[in-house]
Design an enzyme around this catalytic site. Structure first.
Site, PDB file in Angstrom:
ATOM      1  N   GLU A  34     -24.808 -25.011 -17.041  1.00  0.00           N
ATOM      2  CA  GLU A  34     -25.593 -24.360 -18.100  1.00  0.00           C
ATOM      3  C   GLU A  34     -24.835 -23.275 -18.846  1.00  0.00           C
ATOM      4  OE1 GLU A  34     -28.276 -25.135 -19.540  1.00  0.00           O
ATOM      5  OE2 GLU A  34     -29.232 -26.497 -18.129  1.00  0.00           O
ATOM      6  N   ASP A  45     -32.394 -23.035 -29.478  1.00  0.00           N
ATOM      7  CA  ASP A  45     -32.002 -24.354 -29.003  1.00  0.00           C
ATOM      8  C   ASP A  45     -33.224 -25.265 -28.971  1.00  0.00           C
ATOM      9  OD1 ASP A  45     -30.537 -26.436 -27.651  1.00  0.00           O
ATOM     10  OD2 ASP A  45     -31.382 -25.715 -25.771  1.00  0.00           O
TER      11      ASP A  45
END
Length: 136
Positions: A34, A45
């Site tokens: 991540e 996002d």
């Protein structure tokens, strides 16, 4: 009578809880994929902000119990973020595994794609990236 029913129901749920514990190495691999396991700031996002070590989103943070006072505060704190991801995967870990113990790839795909993420073809490549880090 009610106490017997409660005891039986509790005993039936224990195996589900026990089976949904992510190990430290798998958690570390998700963190690595991540963010490189760094406390990244929040960035937009796909319809919402993603924040911190695990790129947590508001709904995910709420589903994990809203620890740390706010999404931003928890996402920036490794210990809080770890607790959040563990709680989320504890909550949803067996939803799409048919009752079997989830694998690291299952957990990764749930983390990436939500409660039924391990059944989504859209999470396959993410699961493989996490699995390539994992040796458990």
């Amino acid at each position: 009578m009610i106490s017997k029913v409660l005891i039986i129901c509790t005993l039936l749920l224990i195996p589900l809880i026990v089976k949904a514990n992510i190990d430290d190495q798998c958690l570390a691999c998700i963190c690595q994929v991540e963010s490189g396991c760094r406390p990244l700031g929040c960035t937009w996002d796909v319809y919402s902000n993603s924040c911190g070590y695990y790129q947590l989103k508001q709904g995910y943070w709420q589903d994990c119990g809203s620890p740390g006072g706010s999404l931003e505060a928890c996402a920036a704190d490794k210990s809080c973020s770890d607790r959040c991801v563990r709680a989320y995967l504890q909550r949803y870990g067996t939803r799409c595994t048919g009752g079997r113990t989830p694998s690291c790839q299952d957990y990764a795909r749930i983390h990436n794609g939500g409660p039924r993420g391990c059944t989504s073809s859209g999470t396959l490549s993410y699961g493989k990236r996490v699995s390539s880090c994992y040796s458990g």
